[in-house]
Design an enzyme around this catalytic site. Sequence first.
Site, PDB file in Angstrom:
ATOM      1  CG  ASP A 209      31.242  31.597  44.065  1.00  0.00           C
ATOM      2  OD1 ASP A 209      31.139  32.823  44.280  1.00  0.00           O
ATOM      3  OD2 ASP A 209      30.654  31.010  43.126  1.00  0.00           O
ATOM      4  CD  GLU A 272      29.472  35.007  47.228  1.00  0.00           C
ATOM      5  OE1 GLU A 272      29.238  36.079  46.663  1.00  0.00           O
ATOM      6  OE2 GLU A 272      29.584  33.933  46.602  1.00  0.00           O
TER       7      GLU A 272
END
Length: 547
Positions: A209, A272
């Site tokens: 993330d 990401e």
Amino acid sequence: MREGQAERDAAPLWWQSGVIYQVYPRSFQDSDGDGIGDLQGIRRRLDHLVDLGVDALWISPIYPSPMADFGYDVADYTGIHPLFGTLKDFDRLVADAHGLGLKVILDLVPNHTSDEHPWFREARASRTSPKRDWYIWRDPAPDGGSPNNWLSEFGGSAWAFDPATGQYYYHAFLDRQPDLNWRNPQVAEAIHAVMRFWLDRGVDGFRVDVIWHLMKDVAFRDNPPDEDWREGMNPYRRLKPVHTTDLEEVHGVIAGLRQVMDAYDDRVLIGEIYLPVERLAAYYGASLDGAHLPFNFALLEAEWNARALADLIARYEGSLPEGGWPNWVLGNHDRPRVATRLGPDQARVAAMLLLTLRGTPTLYYGDEIGMTNVPIPPERVQDPWEKNVPGLGLGRDGVRTPMQWDGSPHAGFSDVEPWLPVDEAFPEVNVAQQRAEPHSMLELHRELLRLRRAHAALSIGAYVPVAAGGDLLLYGREHAGESFLIALNLGDVPVLAACGPGLAGRIALSVFCDRMGERVVDEVALRPCEGVVIALDGAPPSFSGLR
């Protein structure tokens, strides 16, 4: 050619030739009647993934969490939230998935924790706490306010004041999500241990993330204003985050994550990263020692015309480091669904584009049946981003609604009212209905994935640009003497592409799931919003024109 590149070309790794499918666990399948999806529900639906033809499922966070940001506020990195099940349930899911030939990828959230994580509780206990430096603390500005002008992605200042210790802590997202201090080597050691915990349980990789957020400016300088920002835009964009994201030092952090992965066989590290394609190249690492797949989100915001898409593909391909493997994404849990963004007809064309470009594609659950954004009544809004910054269209609830399995109550997702409303279109738009329709969106995805699996040219083959103009995009794929031409009509009027005498082959697939086997010579006629994959007799042709 890099050492070992020839071997990789001859025997691609599973994540190079495969297709990843993202599961948002709260919304995939409820198995225990609480209106929220869970691990047992995912296990129950593994047959759908096998039937569809994907190779890996990526599961968004399932860790214990107060759910301020629905799992992206982690309170325990090595557990399972009771809403989703237990570690035993997780182990059974991994075993079942592996037994069916599916890989399992977990979300890793190393940028921040929940404010309820034991690490942060200890850190905020006093300024002399052994874990104080695990987070980012600063004294107030001379006027008592925030230490600098840094903004939260979810609205307002990125600094929250802690009255007990008289300092501010930094949070790139919610104030309940304090950022970890990756300049402290103990933080790296702790997260590396978390990774090993899951890798030892058989996890095949991580999607990391907000990986470009991990390092912040050591001098805490103010971010400069963005002159292009206007009222009504996302307020976070008011400043250019040059001191809070995409710092050069982040690549050392990522190399450390990669070293953990490399101690295990056949695993994948995905990052990401919302950055221009030219900036993504750095995230592969100077010696390909970074992320295996820095997520390429360019299609999420691409201008939908042939020239723009061709230029984007060329820029991306041209920016890749030698040996770097490309990837493409059309939808995820944070952005509008492709069928809403482009309309249902062009969503079919987009699916063909995604699944025939060179590189690893990622599918978002529900896109294979053409699910659209669902309007969320104000009283049912869940997303903290929408609550913090209302009225700007930033809310993500509408793309996280329950999977539409069949025409029974609650779309077969649950026996009770789900946590988010089901789309009113579910009686017609669902897996069971489309499985029985030979020309459905689901059947298109199944056929595209069958073609990819059957023909290496469509998964690992070279990308050959052919032509782009008006609404017509043409490109080829080649591998080991096998060639395909992909012809996409991005408009709503018919197009006749005259490719000249070099074109000869048969249509392997149309987005309407018809015309299979139709002979094509010299030119190809495309209906409105049609794309076709043509199995060529020879190499991709040159291009004469269109009419």
